[in-house]
Write a protein that holds these residues in place. Sequence first.
Motif, PDB file in Angstrom:
ATOM      1  N   VAL A 228       0.822  -1.081   0.056  1.00  0.00           N
ATOM      2  CA  VAL A 228       0.165   0.069  -0.081  1.00  0.00           C
ATOM      3  C   VAL A 228       0.968   1.031   0.092  1.00  0.00           C
ATOM      4  CG1 VAL A 228      -1.686   1.353   1.076  1.00  0.00           C
ATOM      5  CG2 VAL A 228      -1.732  -1.277   1.239  1.00  0.00           C
ATOM      6  N   VAL A 229       0.540   1.995  -1.154  1.00  0.00           N
ATOM      7  CA  VAL A 229       1.601   3.314  -1.082  1.00  0.00           C
ATOM      8  C   VAL A 229       0.584   4.648  -1.082  1.00  0.00           C
ATOM      9  CG1 VAL A 229       3.583   2.136  -2.476  1.00  0.00           C
ATOM     10  CG2 VAL A 229       1.445   3.155  -3.553  1.00  0.00           C
ATOM     11  N   SER A 247      -3.236  10.390   1.236  1.00  0.00           N
ATOM     12  CA  SER A 247      -1.978  10.743   1.314  1.00  0.00           C
ATOM     13  C   SER A 247      -1.376   9.715   0.845  1.00  0.00           C
ATOM     14  CB  SER A 247      -1.227  10.865   3.072  1.00  0.00           C
ATOM     15  OG  SER A 247      -2.143  12.051   3.757  1.00  0.00           O
ATOM     16  N   ALA A 248       0.248   9.986   0.366  1.00  0.00           N
ATOM     17  CA  ALA A 248       0.942   9.046   0.062  1.00  0.00           C
ATOM     18  C   ALA A 248       2.186   8.659   0.704  1.00  0.00           C
ATOM     19  CB  ALA A 248       1.500   9.084  -1.424  1.00  0.00           C
ATOM     20  N   SER A 249       2.597   7.566   0.700  1.00  0.00           N
ATOM     21  CA  SER A 249       3.706   7.129   1.495  1.00  0.00           C
ATOM     22  C   SER A 249       4.861   7.798   0.676  1.00  0.00           C
ATOM     23  CB  SER A 249       4.033   5.636   1.648  1.00  0.00           C
ATOM     24  OG  SER A 249       4.394   5.040   0.353  1.00  0.00           O
ATOM     25  N   PRO A 250       6.251   7.922   1.487  1.00  0.00           N
ATOM     26  CA  PRO A 250       7.405   8.473   0.792  1.00  0.00           C
ATOM     27  C   PRO A 250       7.539   7.530  -0.656  1.00  0.00           C
ATOM     28  CG  PRO A 250       7.842   8.532   3.056  1.00  0.00           C
ATOM     29  CD  PRO A 250       6.568   7.821   2.779  1.00  0.00           C
ATOM     30  N   GLY A 252       5.232   6.146  -2.180  1.00  0.00           N
ATOM     31  CA  GLY A 252       3.981   6.436  -3.110  1.00  0.00           C
ATOM     32  C   GLY A 252       4.365   7.719  -3.791  1.00  0.00           C
ATOM     33  N   GLU A 253       4.841   8.805  -3.036  1.00  0.00           N
ATOM     34  CA  GLU A 253       4.984  10.078  -3.625  1.00  0.00           C
ATOM     35  C   GLU A 253       6.003   9.963  -4.829  1.00  0.00           C
ATOM     36  OE1 GLU A 253       6.306  12.343  -0.329  1.00  0.00           O
ATOM     37  OE2 GLU A 253       4.313  12.698   0.476  1.00  0.00           O
ATOM     38  N   GLY A 258      -0.379   9.441  -5.196  1.00  0.00           N
ATOM     39  CA  GLY A 258      -1.319  10.344  -4.890  1.00  0.00           C
ATOM     40  C   GLY A 258      -1.974  10.906  -6.039  1.00  0.00           C
ATOM     41  N   ASP A 259      -1.213  11.143  -7.173  1.00  0.00           N
ATOM     42  CA  ASP A 259      -1.871  11.551  -8.445  1.00  0.00           C
ATOM     43  C   ASP A 259      -2.751  10.351  -9.026  1.00  0.00           C
ATOM     44  OD1 ASP A 259      -0.222  13.814  -8.164  1.00  0.00           O
ATOM     45  OD2 ASP A 259       0.851  13.547 -10.134  1.00  0.00           O
TER      46      ASP A 259
END
Length: 314
Positions: A228-229, A247-250, A252-253, A258-259
Amino acid sequence: MPNLNVHIKRYSPVDSAMWDTFVDRSKNGTFLHKRAYMDYHADRFEDFSLMFFANNNLVAILPANQNDKILYSHQGLTYGSLLVSTDISQGLVMAIFDELRSFLKSQNFEKLYYKVVPAIYHKYPCEEDLYALFRHDASLVARACSTTICIGKPNASSRLKRVSRRSEKHRLRYEILSNVNAFWHIIEENRMRKRSITPVHSQEEINLLQSLFPQQIQSVAVFADHEVVAGGVVYLVNDVVHLQYASASPKGENIHAGDFLYSLFIHTLFPDHRYFDFGISTENGGQILNEGLIAHKEEFGGNTVVYDHYEIIL
């Protein structure tokens, strides 16, 4: 003003069914005004919600709480407002405000703090209260900027155009979940890392609310392979998809999860809704604009909608 026989009754739990039915039938009510939503944190507020009758018919309700000598349209809600019937007249709303003012003075209140339901959440045109506030010399004391996108016809956004390519590259996928357990730690860690704040709701509270309103509150997690990101919670409020948390994790960012999540909310998951509301980017009653945050939201094609708060000195 003709005598319209307006009578005010303070809400009590025995009125809950009548209250909820009225919310559903009103011009501007949302599920946030249902008693189950209002009462989940009833221990934090002294409820002073009011019901308005004209010729023995329920014509309006005011979700509210008392704090010292101020009546708030409710501090536990993003917006409160007078919720009104679909056939209400401007004259009747004027009579309601006249009677409300007299009633509050008789109860030794000194001030009415009134939070307007933004027009994008209305089921029918509904700004009779704004005129009544003007006539009662209400002062605009807070104005928050939110960023809103028209679903199905957002402004051109180069950021969203890149989502498909990036999601395929990183093999991103999503799941709609019945609770926030899979990603809530990302929400908490992101807020603490970037803004040193915690979410308004606890994990237990948001899970409770989703269990109470499973059709209106949706949780979505984004995965890269099996990790999960990113994750988000949206409220489906009449014609609006309101972003409550995301929110996104680092990691995920770094891979733009997030986009991908925002693209799902705007383009994919809720085509029958009219607006996607990113939420506010202001602090201190609107006196501080988080320019970086609102610019980020505007990159997705959003425009400003305001959340107004008024005050009447009694």
